[in-house]
Scaffold this active site. Structure first.
Site, mmCIF file in Angstrom:
data_model
loop_
_atom_site.group_PDB
_atom_site.id
_atom_site.type_symbol
_atom_site.label_atom_id
_atom_site.label_comp_id
_atom_site.label_asym_id
_atom_site.label_seq_id
_atom_site.Cartn_x
_atom_site.Cartn_y
_atom_site.Cartn_z
ATOM 1 N N LYS A 270 19.810 -0.830 -4.687
ATOM 2 C CA LYS A 270 19.181 0.484 -4.878
ATOM 3 C C LYS A 270 17.698 0.382 -5.263
ATOM 4 O O LYS A 270 16.903 1.240 -4.881
ATOM 5 C CB LYS A 270 19.961 1.291 -5.919
ATOM 6 C CG LYS A 270 21.375 1.646 -5.445
ATOM 7 C CD LYS A 270 22.133 2.456 -6.483
ATOM 8 C CE LYS A 270 23.583 2.653 -6.056
ATOM 9 N NZ LYS A 270 24.343 3.496 -6.973
ATOM 10 N N ASP B 24 23.286 10.113 -7.169
ATOM 11 C CA ASP B 24 24.294 9.742 -8.176
ATOM 12 C C ASP B 24 24.143 10.599 -9.435
ATOM 13 O O ASP B 24 25.137 11.087 -9.992
ATOM 14 C CB ASP B 24 24.143 8.271 -8.585
ATOM 15 C CG ASP B 24 24.607 7.303 -7.509
ATOM 16 O OD1 ASP B 24 25.544 7.651 -6.760
ATOM 17 O OD2 ASP B 24 24.035 6.203 -7.423
HETATM 18 P P1 NDP Z 1 25.380 -3.028 -13.501
HETATM 19 O O1 NDP Z 1 25.728 -4.398 -13.022
HETATM 20 O O2 NDP Z 1 23.967 -2.570 -13.388
HETATM 21 O O3 NDP Z 1 25.784 -2.929 -15.082
HETATM 22 C C1 NDP Z 1 27.016 -3.391 -15.504
HETATM 23 C C2 NDP Z 1 27.269 -2.956 -16.959
HETATM 24 O O4 NDP Z 1 28.616 -3.293 -17.243
HETATM 25 C C3 NDP Z 1 26.407 -3.646 -18.001
HETATM 26 O O5 NDP Z 1 26.132 -2.735 -19.047
HETATM 27 C C4 NDP Z 1 27.334 -4.769 -18.495
HETATM 28 O O6 NDP Z 1 27.075 -5.166 -19.824
HETATM 29 C C5 NDP Z 1 28.652 -4.066 -18.447
HETATM 30 N N1 NDP Z 1 29.826 -4.931 -18.360
HETATM 31 C C6 NDP Z 1 30.250 -5.649 -17.291
HETATM 32 N N2 NDP Z 1 31.412 -6.272 -17.579
HETATM 33 C C7 NDP Z 1 31.730 -5.930 -18.863
HETATM 34 C C8 NDP Z 1 32.811 -6.258 -19.720
HETATM 35 N N3 NDP Z 1 33.783 -7.080 -19.353
HETATM 36 N N4 NDP Z 1 32.824 -5.719 -20.971
HETATM 37 C C9 NDP Z 1 31.821 -4.902 -21.372
HETATM 38 N N5 NDP Z 1 30.760 -4.568 -20.596
HETATM 39 C C10 NDP Z 1 30.724 -5.080 -19.365
HETATM 40 O O7 NDP Z 1 26.378 -2.042 -12.762
HETATM 41 P P2 NDP Z 1 26.178 -0.489 -12.403
HETATM 42 O O8 NDP Z 1 25.698 0.241 -13.596
HETATM 43 O O9 NDP Z 1 25.412 -0.359 -11.141
HETATM 44 O O10 NDP Z 1 27.686 -0.059 -12.051
HETATM 45 C C11 NDP Z 1 28.676 -0.077 -13.054
HETATM 46 C C12 NDP Z 1 30.013 0.377 -12.476
HETATM 47 O O11 NDP Z 1 29.951 1.730 -12.071
HETATM 48 C C13 NDP Z 1 30.452 -0.432 -11.275
HETATM 49 O O12 NDP Z 1 31.801 -0.778 -11.458
HETATM 50 C C14 NDP Z 1 30.301 0.531 -10.114
HETATM 51 O O13 NDP Z 1 31.272 0.279 -9.129
HETATM 52 C C15 NDP Z 1 30.523 1.878 -10.785
HETATM 53 N N6 NDP Z 1 29.843 2.966 -10.076
HETATM 54 C C16 NDP Z 1 30.595 3.959 -9.490
HETATM 55 C C17 NDP Z 1 29.999 5.011 -8.808
HETATM 56 C C18 NDP Z 1 30.859 6.042 -8.165
HETATM 57 O O14 NDP Z 1 30.439 6.683 -7.186
HETATM 58 N N7 NDP Z 1 32.053 6.279 -8.670
HETATM 59 C C19 NDP Z 1 28.527 5.113 -8.687
HETATM 60 C C20 NDP Z 1 27.825 4.047 -9.362
HETATM 61 C C21 NDP Z 1 28.477 3.021 -10.013
HETATM 62 P P3 NDP Z 1 25.996 -6.326 -20.176
HETATM 63 O O15 NDP Z 1 24.649 -5.652 -20.158
HETATM 64 O O16 NDP Z 1 26.400 -6.774 -21.502
HETATM 65 O O17 NDP Z 1 26.119 -7.382 -19.114
#
Ligand code: NDP
Length: 264
Positions: A76, A110
């Site tokens: 993105k 979004d």
């Molecule tokens: P990013 O990779 O940018 O961020 C991931 C986040 O998840 C970070 O804050 C990370 O924490 C945290 N995280 C990952 N694994 C864990 C865990 N095991 N325990 C705690 N925290 C965790 O991802 P996005 O923000 O782009 O997307 C996040 C989710 O949202 C995805 O699963 C995506 O599929 C979903 N999504 C769905 C949409 C929809 O249309 N329904 C639209 C956009 C996203 P840390 O900083 O500590 O690594």
């Protein structure tokens, strides 16, 4: 696994979603169902693009005559750099998910799509929200929730990332995630691996809404629903952002109920 194409083998079509991975995407069936319902002859496909090739792949799709592209993880930000005219909202968020290849205009559907999905819950504009996570989608929601007047706290596994968002958007960073908010949003990808988040559910409101951006039942939503709370998974956001992209490209409202049925 759904049908997808490597970008160099992109077929003749009108619209696409690009990402890596892309085999999980339900956007082709969702948009395809809307075209069928409206008697449109358009075709929407899923295309795999590696991170180093976003610009060249978008150039290629434009040359092939594609009209518009949705962009998903992790492209993105690169897509915004490619677009000629990202709008004000997407520039504030820092990423786009929708590009009009004919005009070079780009936007982020979004964030406003997420607000569309809140309407059925009847939350007041000054409702309290806990945003869990500090990645790309948390950033998009931080912008739109703060702009809409919600009182937003943020918690993330890596606290420094939550602190950065809190400072940028005037949110309050908390050291412990609790459920005593009007709305608790899980924007992390923890649910994809069925991981449980360290949330204290013992403090909650009877009216707390638990919202997970991931599709389907996650440990976060299971726990909330066992406690009798209202829950929402990510499918409704998929529909809402897709409907807004549809309108961005074609200027007409798609049948959301048909799009919703197509991804169940
Ligand atoms: P990013 O990779 O940018 O961020 C991931 C986040 O998840 C970070 O804050 C990370 O924490 C945290 N995280 C990952 N694994 C864990 C865990 N095991 N325990 C705690 N925290 C965790 O991802 P996005 O923000 O782009 O997307 C996040 C989710 O949202 C995805 O699963 C995506 O599929 C979903 N999504 C769905 C949409 C929809 O249309 N329904 C639209 C956009 C996203 P840390 O900083 O500590 O690594």
């Amino acid at each position: 696994m759904n049908v997808f194409y490597p970008w160099r083998e992109a077929p003749k079509a009108d619209f696409a979603v690009i990402g890596d991975p892309i085999d999980h995407s339900r956007s082709p069936q969702m948009h395809g169902a809307a075209y069928t319902a409206l008697g449109l002859q358009h075709r929407y496909v899923a295309i795999h693009v590696a991170s180093s090739e976003v610009g060249i792949a978008l150039d290629h799709l434009k040359t092939l005559g594609y009209r518009g592209v949705n962009v998903t993880v992790p492209h993105k930000a690169e897509a915004m750099a490619w677009a000629d005219e990202p709008d004000a909202l997407s520039r504030q968020i820092g990423v786009v998910n929708t590009i009009d290849l004919l005009t070079g205009l780009a936007t982020n559907t979004d964030a406003p799509g997420f607000m569309d999905t809140l309407i059925p819950f009847g939350l007041r504009a000054d409702s309290s929200v806990l945003l869990i996570g500090a990645g790309g989608s948390a950033r998009a929601l931080a912008v739109i929730l703060a702009a809409s007047g919600f009182r937003v706290d943020i918690w993330n596994r890596t606290s420094s990332r939550a602190q950065e968002l809190a400072t940028e958007f005037g949110l309050r960073q908390v050291d412990q995630a609790t459920a005593d908010y009007d709305l608790v949003i899980n924007t992390t990808s923890a649910g994809l691996s069925q991981e449980t988040l360290p949330i204290d559910w013992s403090v909650r409101k009877p009216t707390t809404v638990a919202y997970d951006l991931v599709y389907g039942q996650t440990p976060f939503l299971s726990l909330a629903s066992q406690l009798g709370l209202t829950t929402q998974d990510g499918k409704e956001l998929l529909v809402a952002q897709g409907a807004r992209s549809f309108r961005f490209w074609l200027g007409i409202d798609p049948p959301k109920d048909i799009m919703r049925q197509a991804i169940q």
